[in-house]
Each structure stands twice: as C-alpha cells, then as structure tokens.
Motif scaffolding. Sequence first.
Motif: not given
Length: 234
Positions: A4-6, A8-9, A12, A119-120, A124
């Motif tokens: 999930q985190s990767s 949405n990088t 940002h 997680t993102w 944000r």
Amino acid sequence: QSAQSSSNTHHHGEAGERGKVRSSTDPWPTAFYIGMPKAGSTSLFKLLLEHPDVCPPHVPFQPRKIEKEPSFFEKEREYAKGIEHYLDHFRDSPKCKGRAEGKGKAVFFDGSTRYMHKTWVPARIKTDFPETLHKKLRFVCILREPIQRDRSWRGQVYRNRKQELTDQVYLADLRTRVKENKQKNGWSDLEYGEYDTLLRAWWKHFDRKQFLVLSYETMLANETDSLRRVVEFL
C-alpha cells in the motif's frame, strides 16, 4: 501494508506542490477522527455537532448537506481532485462561515473513519497542510476489540444483503477475506486490529501528544465524560 505504501509514494510529491501555495486563513480542519470504523464514530460525530464551535464538513457547494467522511486523503479519486476540492467541504458553512479568518473560535472537523489504517494518509496530510498548522492538528481515535469491530462491520454488510451472519458464516467469511487480501494486496483484514502498529505509522509524522485514543467500551459506559475529554482535547 508495504504494498500500500509503495504504491502511493508518487502522490506525496504531487501533494507537496499543491500544499505550498495554500494559506492557513482557509477553512482548514484542525481536528480529525481517524478511526476506527464501527467503533462509535457516528455517535461521537452527532454529539460534536451540538457544540457551537464544531464545524462539520459538507458536500462541496451544498453547505447544508453534511458529509461526515470526506475521505479525501484516503481515496485516489478524491485526492486527484486537489486540495481546493477538499477545502470546499468546509467553505461557506452555515454554522461557521467566516470563522476561518479569525472571526470567532471554530474547530473544523473531518470525520473520515478509515484514515487510521491507510498508511499513506498521515504523510499526505502533513505535506498538503500549511506548516503553520502542523502542531495545531488533533487526531481522535476510538479503538474497539478487533474481532468485535470486524464482526460488527460484516454484520452491516450482511444485513444490507438481507443475509444472516451466524458464527459459522462469519468465520468462513473472515478466512476467505484474510486469504484473498493477503494474496492480492500483501495484507490481511486482521492487520486492521494491530492498533499499535497503525498508530506508530502516524507518530512518525505527528507528535503523540496530538492524539487522543479512547476505548469503545469506555465510550459506551461513560458517554458524557468521553465527550468532555474530546471537546477539551480539540
């Protein structure tokens, strides 16, 4: 969750370019209910609405139509519309119009219940919000025993389908969701109950003192005192 985190990088940096041009005189919310869903958020939101200084979000350009959960920082289709769209959830509020410019005390409140386990989201928020507001932000979360919370959510899903959720059906449903989400997304529904891990992800971006963590069971047992704590915290 790493998946999930990767994924949405990229967004940002995009958010940061938008955030730099914003002013703290806009109606920025300084209070958030970040989670969890099915843990008393609707009851809390309704109680807070009765306070004269709490300003809820509304449907953009429909200020009399309250929208508890903008979910802007969570949902890609919303986030892609830009920060101006988010602020439109708080502009021209019949209850709080003009207060963002300092004309009277006000707390603009975002009640999006799924922020905590995305997680993102904290990155944000920190990127998009003016730096002058970072330390003023307050985050409220109500934690419920994980399996009870999950079953309450699935119970609502099954009621909408006009189906009965027995113990046997729920266990089968949970096993299926855990397996499918683990294979598809790299995380499982059970990880929604790892509250310590979820909160630590937020504490990387904001000070722990900016968070009020309540127990769902305590909320039920003493609603008045819990509401007082929330109001004083905000």
